[in-house]
Scaffold this active site. Structure first.
Site, mmCIF file in Angstrom:
data_model
loop_
_atom_site.group_PDB
_atom_site.id
_atom_site.type_symbol
_atom_site.label_atom_id
_atom_site.label_comp_id
_atom_site.label_asym_id
_atom_site.label_seq_id
_atom_site.Cartn_x
_atom_site.Cartn_y
_atom_site.Cartn_z
ATOM 1 N N LYS B 5 1.789 44.460 -15.251
ATOM 2 C CA LYS B 5 0.510 45.174 -15.236
ATOM 3 C C LYS B 5 0.687 46.576 -15.791
ATOM 4 O O LYS B 5 1.715 47.216 -15.584
ATOM 5 C CB LYS B 5 -0.027 45.250 -13.793
ATOM 6 C CG LYS B 5 -1.511 45.503 -13.783
ATOM 7 C CD LYS B 5 -2.067 45.730 -12.387
ATOM 8 C CE LYS B 5 -3.434 46.370 -12.518
ATOM 9 N NZ LYS B 5 -3.772 47.251 -11.425
ATOM 10 N N ALA B 8 -3.755 52.792 -15.288
ATOM 11 C CA ALA B 8 -3.994 54.100 -15.902
ATOM 12 C C ALA B 8 -2.828 55.046 -15.672
ATOM 13 O O ALA B 8 -2.537 55.895 -16.494
ATOM 14 C CB ALA B 8 -5.285 54.709 -15.369
ATOM 15 N N ILE B 12 3.787 48.235 -13.982
ATOM 16 C CA ILE B 12 4.407 47.410 -12.943
ATOM 17 C C ILE B 12 5.289 46.357 -13.623
ATOM 18 O O ILE B 12 4.829 45.635 -14.512
ATOM 19 C CB ILE B 12 3.336 46.680 -12.099
ATOM 20 C CG1 ILE B 12 2.226 47.629 -11.649
ATOM 21 C CG2 ILE B 12 3.972 45.949 -10.920
ATOM 22 C CD1 ILE B 12 2.619 48.619 -10.611
ATOM 23 N N ASP B 121 -7.541 51.993 -1.725
ATOM 24 C CA ASP B 121 -7.968 51.022 -2.742
ATOM 25 C C ASP B 121 -7.902 49.602 -2.177
ATOM 26 O O ASP B 121 -7.266 48.717 -2.750
ATOM 27 C CB ASP B 121 -7.090 51.160 -3.990
ATOM 28 C CG ASP B 121 -7.703 50.485 -5.216
ATOM 29 O OD1 ASP B 121 -8.900 50.159 -5.182
ATOM 30 O OD2 ASP B 121 -6.972 50.285 -6.211
#
Lengths: 328, 207
Positions: B5, B8, B12, B121
């Protein structure tokens, strides 16, 4: 279609005549006058008085420069909000007077959305994330599921307001932004200031206090430099978050603070690093201007918006995501 | 190392470390920031994220185990939770299992909040189900706070995720059931969420 737009949400009174021709935005005239306080910041009533004084002359000038007759104008647009109450009321009064006198349809335009629409029209970007950075407003706006939504914004004061207040205390006259930009070029040392990003939002009041404190121990050059670097990096970060989140690959600047070259540099570098395109309109369309109102009024009118005079009451706290977007 | 991944602010990777399968989260350098600021931010956030994860673990919430923090590369090496994202499987579960998991989520969030931890989040992409047990990942937007406002915002995001993306209002009610049962301030926080909804400003797309 030809539109006359009146802008007057804060310190700037602007009048412009815009023609939509083959779907393109053609600005026939765009004139303005800015209220400059003798000292301190904007006094809303004084600014409104200024607008009342200059609107008649500006309207005449706009008509003359555009070389059109009033009979050729199809609609009157004006900034209905958000902004300072007295300024909005004066502007709305001028717009209603024109509409009634000349028997033209009237359209109240959301100021923030107008910044975005004129940016799209002038730079040719299609579906950008807008960083709208001005005195009173600091928002990240993008189009999603039928509306312009705010993906991040300031939790307290606008970025321009932060710079102006700093300038006022540091002996720089209003508006302080351009002077701070100049002084910052001679800054060498980064003085640590609080970096305040909260999720997708930013906050500037703490930085302002810290910068004013730091002024006692460091040179004004270093503080201006550090203030710009900190605030603008925060803006770049939340703008990038919004881009990642919405999966958009265009970024557009709007608002008076966006004419700062260092801010432009920072956002441009951010865009390049993520393979996105960067757009910034010329300064006259970054600052508050009548053209953005005239142009957005055309988009609204053509897509079915109609307003009776009784529906033209100003909206001081008009939010971007309240507007029904019928033209996209 | 395989990148799984690119966000911004971080990349990962899936990798191995001392024979284990691990996830490496690396905060990337941002060219738009001056060096002093860039290093300060990346260091601070890497540290903060690791601390929050360690504290969450101490509070009894399942999170990936941290194996190593690399302050030069701004990396956190952590356990790879080999399960499924709640987002991808929730629709396939039967109602009893949905209820059990939602209550479990509520309990875990209560434990985080009780200990002053805000995840920041909580979406269905950041909850992993492994062997029937939920794990929270990505504390990158997390912070320490004991304010009901922060707690409310934290839960409100999950509410949006459930109500919008999964279009099932029972899910969040079950979460709140588990939350209130395990946190004495649960009712206050619930009222805060209602206030946040009325404010109507956290308009975000739910993935």
């Amino acid at each position: 279609m030809i539109s006359l737009g009146l802008e007057g949400t804060a310190h700037t009174a602007g009048v412009s005549i815009v023609e939509k021709i083959d779907g393109k935005c053609n600005v026939l005239s765009n004139v303005s006058s800015m209220y400059r306080p003798v000292r301190g910041g904007i006094h809303p009533r004084e600014a409104a008085n200024h607008h009342a004084d200059v609107f008649p002359g500006l309207i005449e000038k706009a008509i003359e420069e555009a070389n059109v007759d009033f009979s050729e104008i199809d609609i009157i647009g004006f900034s209905i909000g958000p902004g300072l109450g007295p300024c909005l009321r004066t502007t709305a009064t001028a717009a209603r007077t024109l509409a009634i006198m000349h028997d033209k349809p009237i359209i109240g335009v959301n100021h923030c959305i107008a910044h975005l629409e004129i940016g799209r029209a002038i730079t040719g970007c299609h579906d950008p994330v807008l960083l709208y950075a001005s005195g009173g407003n600091t928002q990240i706006i993008a189009f999603l599921e039928g509306k312009y939504r705010i993906f991040g914004e300031t939790l307290d004061i606008g970025i321009g307001n932060c710079l102006d207040k700093f300038g006022r205390e540091a002996g720089i006259s209003f508006p302080a932004g351009p002077e701070i930009e100049k002084i910052a070029k001679n800054g060498r040392k980064y003085v640590e200031l609080p970096y305040s990003v909260k999720g997708m939002d930013v906050s500037f009041s703490g930085i302002l206090t810290a910068a004013l404190h730091a002024l006692k121990e460091h040179s004004i050059e270093d503080i201006c430099y550090s203030l710009q670097e900190t605030c603008f990096s925060m803006l770049a970060e939340v703008t990038e978050r919004a881009m990642a989140h919405t999966e958009k690959d265009e970024v557009l600047l709007g608002g008076g603070v966006a004419s700062n070259k260092r801010l432009q540099d920072i956002i441009k570098t951010m865009a390049e690093e993520r393979g996105a395109k960067f757009f910034v309109p010329p300064r006259q369309y970054l600052v508050d201007n009548g053209a953005m109102i005239a142009w957005t009024a055309i988009l609204m009118y053509e897509s079915g918006y109609r307003m009776g005079i009784e529906e033209t009451a100003i909206k001081q706290n008009f939010r971007t995501d309240e507007v029904e977007i019928t033209w996209r | 190392m395989e990148m799984i991944k690119k966000g911004a602010e971080a990349e990962i990777y899936l990798s191995t470390w001392m024979g284990r399968r691990v996830v490496i989260k690396r905060r990337i350098r941002k060219g738009y920031r001056i060096k002093e600021l860039d290093e300060k931010i990346r260091k601070q956030r890497t540290r903060r994220e690791a601390i929050l994860m360690a504290e969450a673990r101490k509070a009894g919430v399942a999170v990936p185990i941290i194996y190593e923090i690399n302050n030069f590369e701004m990396e956190i090496v952590m356990e790879y939770v080999d399960g499924e994202r709640l987002k991808d499987i929730i629709e396939k579960l039967d109602d009893n299992e949905k209820r059990r998991i939602c209550q479990e989520i509520g309990k875990s969030i209560a434990m985080l909040h009780k200990n002053g931890i805000i995840h920041g989040d909580i979406t269905t992409s950041n909850i992993i189900l492994r062997d029937g047990k939920i794990h929270f990942i990505d504390f990158g937007l997390g912070m320490k706070s004991a304010e009901n406002e922060a707690r409310g915002v934290d839960l409100h995001l999950l509410m949006e995720a459930f109500n919008a993306a999964h279009a099932d209002e029972r899910l969040f009610r079950w979460v709140m059931g588990g939350y209130k049962k395990n946190f004495e301030k649960g009712n206050e926080v619930e009222r805060k969420i209602e206030e946040i909804v009325r404010r109507g400003r956290y308009m975000r797309r739910v993935e």
